[in-house]
Design a protein around this motif. Structure first.
Motif, mmCIF file in Angstrom:
data_model
loop_
_atom_site.group_PDB
_atom_site.id
_atom_site.type_symbol
_atom_site.label_atom_id
_atom_site.label_comp_id
_atom_site.label_asym_id
_atom_site.label_seq_id
_atom_site.Cartn_x
_atom_site.Cartn_y
_atom_site.Cartn_z
ATOM 1 N N PHE A 134 1.005 -1.114 0.236
ATOM 2 C CA PHE A 134 0.044 -0.134 -0.053
ATOM 3 C C PHE A 134 0.925 1.180 0.008
ATOM 4 C CE2 PHE A 134 0.090 1.967 4.282
ATOM 5 C CZ PHE A 134 0.953 1.050 5.157
ATOM 6 N N THR A 135 0.260 2.377 -0.229
ATOM 7 C CA THR A 135 1.133 3.608 -0.372
ATOM 8 C C THR A 135 0.063 4.859 -0.324
ATOM 9 O OG1 THR A 135 2.592 5.070 -1.742
ATOM 10 C CG2 THR A 135 0.870 3.694 -2.771
ATOM 11 N N PHE A 136 0.538 5.972 0.396
ATOM 12 C CA PHE A 136 -0.072 7.170 0.332
ATOM 13 C C PHE A 136 0.035 7.939 -0.806
ATOM 14 C CE2 PHE A 136 -0.604 5.554 4.497
ATOM 15 C CZ PHE A 136 -1.943 5.977 4.926
ATOM 16 N N SER A 137 -0.484 8.004 -1.956
ATOM 17 C CA SER A 137 -0.100 8.328 -3.304
ATOM 18 C C SER A 137 -0.720 9.727 -3.616
ATOM 19 C CB SER A 137 -0.386 7.158 -4.175
ATOM 20 O OG SER A 137 -0.169 7.700 -5.449
ATOM 21 N N PRO A 138 -0.036 10.897 -3.548
ATOM 22 C CA PRO A 138 -0.469 11.851 -4.188
ATOM 23 C C PRO A 138 -0.634 11.768 -5.655
ATOM 24 C CG PRO A 138 1.644 12.268 -3.121
ATOM 25 C CD PRO A 138 1.165 10.866 -3.174
ATOM 26 N N ASN A 139 -2.015 12.154 -6.016
ATOM 27 C CA ASN A 139 -2.343 12.293 -7.500
ATOM 28 C C ASN A 139 -2.611 13.688 -8.066
ATOM 29 O OD1 ASN A 139 -4.429 9.058 -7.793
ATOM 30 N ND2 ASN A 139 -2.339 9.313 -7.137
ATOM 31 N N ILE A 140 -2.342 13.842 -9.202
ATOM 32 C CA ILE A 140 -2.508 15.087 -9.971
ATOM 33 C C ILE A 140 -3.522 14.616 -11.105
ATOM 34 C CG2 ILE A 140 -1.677 17.006 -11.214
ATOM 35 C CD1 ILE A 140 -0.585 16.948 -8.301
ATOM 36 N N ARG A 141 -4.716 15.444 -11.048
ATOM 37 C CA ARG A 141 -5.632 14.988 -12.141
ATOM 38 C C ARG A 141 -6.409 16.552 -12.679
ATOM 39 N NH1 ARG A 141 -8.651 9.223 -10.269
ATOM 40 N NH2 ARG A 141 -6.756 8.244 -10.044
ATOM 41 N N LEU A 142 -5.919 16.845 -13.610
ATOM 42 C CA LEU A 142 -6.274 18.182 -13.769
ATOM 43 C C LEU A 142 -7.542 18.234 -14.519
ATOM 44 C CD1 LEU A 142 -2.898 19.795 -15.086
ATOM 45 C CD2 LEU A 142 -3.904 19.966 -12.698
ATOM 46 N N GLU A 143 -8.575 18.081 -13.744
ATOM 47 C CA GLU A 143 -9.860 18.026 -14.132
ATOM 48 C C GLU A 143 -10.441 19.276 -15.269
ATOM 49 O OE1 GLU A 143 -11.474 14.761 -13.799
ATOM 50 O OE2 GLU A 143 -10.449 14.070 -12.313
ATOM 51 N N LEU A 144 -11.458 18.861 -15.961
ATOM 52 C CA LEU A 144 -12.149 20.029 -16.615
ATOM 53 C C LEU A 144 -12.831 20.923 -15.753
ATOM 54 C CD1 LEU A 144 -12.648 18.311 -19.797
ATOM 55 C CD2 LEU A 144 -10.649 19.433 -19.459
ATOM 56 N N PRO A 145 -13.056 22.139 -16.137
ATOM 57 C CA PRO A 145 -13.465 22.951 -14.986
ATOM 58 C C PRO A 145 -15.156 22.483 -14.565
ATOM 59 C CG PRO A 145 -12.581 24.473 -16.808
ATOM 60 C CD PRO A 145 -12.495 22.975 -17.080
ATOM 61 N N GLU A 146 -15.816 21.962 -15.464
ATOM 62 C CA GLU A 146 -17.196 21.486 -15.045
ATOM 63 C C GLU A 146 -17.476 20.586 -13.950
ATOM 64 O OE1 GLU A 146 -15.809 21.667 -18.358
ATOM 65 O OE2 GLU A 146 -16.370 19.528 -19.152
ATOM 66 N N LYS A 147 -16.261 19.989 -13.631
ATOM 67 C CA LYS A 147 -16.281 18.979 -12.414
ATOM 68 C C LYS A 147 -16.172 19.595 -11.097
ATOM 69 C CE LYS A 147 -15.543 14.611 -14.145
ATOM 70 N NZ LYS A 147 -14.468 14.065 -14.396
ATOM 71 N N ALA A 148 -16.120 21.002 -11.153
ATOM 72 C CA ALA A 148 -16.243 21.944 -9.887
ATOM 73 C C ALA A 148 -17.451 21.631 -9.163
ATOM 74 C CB ALA A 148 -15.851 23.529 -10.182
ATOM 75 N N SER A 149 -18.406 21.276 -9.963
ATOM 76 C CA SER A 149 -20.124 21.286 -9.527
ATOM 77 C C SER A 149 -20.134 20.129 -8.824
ATOM 78 C CB SER A 149 -21.028 21.584 -10.761
ATOM 79 O OG SER A 149 -20.710 20.415 -11.568
ATOM 80 N N THR A 150 -19.350 19.241 -9.185
ATOM 81 C CA THR A 150 -19.443 17.957 -8.297
ATOM 82 C C THR A 150 -19.370 18.017 -6.785
ATOM 83 O OG1 THR A 150 -17.296 16.991 -8.333
ATOM 84 C CG2 THR A 150 -18.781 16.472 -10.305
ATOM 85 N N GLY A 151 -18.455 18.807 -6.506
ATOM 86 C CA GLY A 151 -18.043 19.038 -4.892
ATOM 87 C C GLY A 151 -17.251 17.903 -4.444
ATOM 88 N N ARG A 152 -16.848 17.192 -5.269
ATOM 89 C CA ARG A 152 -15.781 15.875 -4.702
ATOM 90 C C ARG A 152 -14.641 15.657 -5.719
ATOM 91 N NH1 ARG A 152 -20.010 13.084 -7.472
ATOM 92 N NH2 ARG A 152 -19.289 11.874 -8.892
ATOM 93 N N HIS A 153 -14.281 16.844 -6.599
ATOM 94 C CA HIS A 153 -13.176 16.688 -7.340
ATOM 95 C C HIS A 153 -12.087 17.866 -6.758
ATOM 96 C CE1 HIS A 153 -15.751 14.336 -9.932
ATOM 97 N NE2 HIS A 153 -14.410 13.780 -10.431
ATOM 98 N N LEU A 154 -11.041 17.346 -6.707
ATOM 99 C CA LEU A 154 -9.801 18.327 -6.473
ATOM 100 C C LEU A 154 -8.607 17.812 -7.388
ATOM 101 C CD1 LEU A 154 -9.324 18.230 -2.465
ATOM 102 C CD2 LEU A 154 -10.232 20.282 -3.760
ATOM 103 N N LEU A 155 -8.143 19.036 -7.959
ATOM 104 C CA LEU A 155 -6.832 18.571 -9.024
ATOM 105 C C LEU A 155 -5.887 17.681 -8.230
ATOM 106 C CD1 LEU A 155 -6.914 22.292 -10.672
ATOM 107 C CD2 LEU A 155 -8.338 20.164 -11.089
ATOM 108 N N GLU A 156 -5.571 18.124 -6.984
ATOM 109 C CA GLU A 156 -4.383 17.433 -6.106
ATOM 110 C C GLU A 156 -5.150 16.689 -4.965
ATOM 111 O OE1 GLU A 156 -1.979 20.185 -4.169
ATOM 112 O OE2 GLU A 156 -0.221 18.837 -4.343
ATOM 113 N N PHE A 157 -4.866 15.267 -4.927
ATOM 114 C CA PHE A 157 -5.596 14.965 -3.663
ATOM 115 C C PHE A 157 -4.676 13.571 -3.361
ATOM 116 C CE2 PHE A 157 -7.121 10.973 -5.807
ATOM 117 C CZ PHE A 157 -7.177 11.316 -7.126
ATOM 118 N N THR A 158 -4.871 12.785 -2.333
ATOM 119 C CA THR A 158 -4.031 11.708 -1.678
ATOM 120 C C THR A 158 -5.099 10.521 -1.779
ATOM 121 O OG1 THR A 158 -2.561 12.983 -0.736
ATOM 122 C CG2 THR A 158 -2.455 10.843 -0.107
ATOM 123 N N GLN A 159 -4.632 9.539 -2.402
ATOM 124 C CA GLN A 159 -5.340 8.195 -2.472
ATOM 125 C C GLN A 159 -4.507 6.968 -1.470
ATOM 126 O OE1 GLN A 159 -6.927 6.185 -5.592
ATOM 127 N NE2 GLN A 159 -5.210 6.739 -7.093
#
Ligand code: ASP
Ligand code: MG
Length: 312
Positions: free
Chosen positions: A95-120
């Motif tokens: 297992f790992t604590f993995s920082p992920n970068i996903r440069l989502e398109l602007p419309e994803k802002a409305s979901t309330g659950r997308h960040l461009l940088e997060f950790t999984q």
């Protein structure tokens, strides 16, 4: 769409919000509890990979952050899927604590659950089946929720949040059945009407990346799964059994109209032979958001980068 820009005063306001302090404490408990839980079960923690020649192609469009160094093209990690599959050949449970970068398109802002940088928290196990990994995820979350209720009762109360400990096994819906009954927005619809986390399983091949394995007895359907939070919080994790047959891997890449060049170093590795494995990745900020019952994910990160905003 015109990008909005965060101001320093907004940042100061965000950092001063008591709810952020609670979220960070709970983030700490999530990290320490999950890490201890997995270690105790024999999983080896590996350090994260921040950039590489190969990363997750994802199954939806994002802006591609890549750069050239000394004549080699590198990309920032969208997920460590290929590194997990390579490592699990030698270390059976990781297992790992993995920082992920996903440069989502602007419309994803409305979901309330997308960040461009997060950790999984990204987990993989050699020879495991989907059912085994689903059980691991369920038991791990139940154990975490109990721990959070014990440790953070006052903080949850300050947020007006009651965190129920779900019964296991969680309910399972097959993707196509759920779609038929609840329409194309079934994940959202089911999430809103549920009071306990549930699984979406057996996802059609074109809805996921090439690395998840097609079911032997059901062509066109993958042995993979998404976990969905209840109360409208939606997706918690994705995972699945991995394709390990080189011939099928190449066919699936071609079907996606992707190039072998894109995955060159992983494919070179795979030529030595891959053993079956299964795993999943669970987003920490989404988990903290769910535990805290926040309307949006921003409150779970001190420096949230929301699609379509210019952030510090
Ligand atoms: N690659 C998946 C993701 O990051 C997680 C997994 O399948 O392990 O969404
Ligand atoms: Mg997913």
């Amino acid at each position: 769409m015109v990008m909005e820009t965060d101001t320093v005063s907004e940042l100061i306001e965000h950092l001063s919000d008591k709810r952020l302090g609670v979220a960070l404490k709970i983030n700490g408990t999530v990290r320490s509890h999950m890490s201890e839980y997995l270690r105790t079960k024999g999983y080896l923690e590996i350090p994260p990979v921040i950039f590489s020649t190969v990363t997750d192609p994802l199954n939806h469009p994002v802006v591609d952050p890549s750069f050239d160094y000394d004549g080699v093209k590198y990309a920032l990690t969208k997920s460590m899927i290929f590194h997990k599959q390579m490592l699990v050949q030698k270390f059976e449970k990781i297992f790992t604590f993995s920082p992920n970068i996903r440069l989502e398109l602007p419309e994803k802002a409305s979901t309330g659950r997308h960040l461009l940088e997060f950790t999984q928290i990204d987990i993989e196990q050699q020879g495991a089946t989907r059912e085994q990994m689903m059980k691991l995820a369920e038991d791990m979350l139940v154990s975490l929720f109990k721990k959070v209720n014990q440790t953070h009762a006052a903080e949850l109360e300050s947020l007006g949040r009651t965190l129920s400990v779900p019964e296991t096994p969680f309910k399972k819906y097959k993707y196509l059945d759920a779609e038929k009954e609840y329409g194309p927005d079934f994940e959202n619809v089911l999430s809103k009407k549920s009071s306990s986390p549930f699984w979406i399983i057996d996802i059609p091949l074109d809805k996921r990346e090439f690395y998840d394995r097609e079911k032997a007895d059901e062509p066109g359907i993958l042995a993979d799964m998404d976990l969905v939070y209840p109360e409208g919080f939606c997706e918690a994790l994705s995972g699945g059994e991995r394709e390990y047959d080189m011939k099928k891997i190449l066919e699936r890449i071609a079907k996606k109209e992707q190039t072998e060049e894109q995955f060159k170093w992983f494919l070179e590795f795979a030529k030595y032979g891959l053993k079956p494995s299964c795993g999943f990745g669970i987003g920490i900020e989404r988990l903290v958001r769910f535990i805290c019952g926040f309307q949006r994910i921003e409150m779970a990160h001190p420096f949230p980068k929301v699609p379509g905003r210019r952030s510090i």
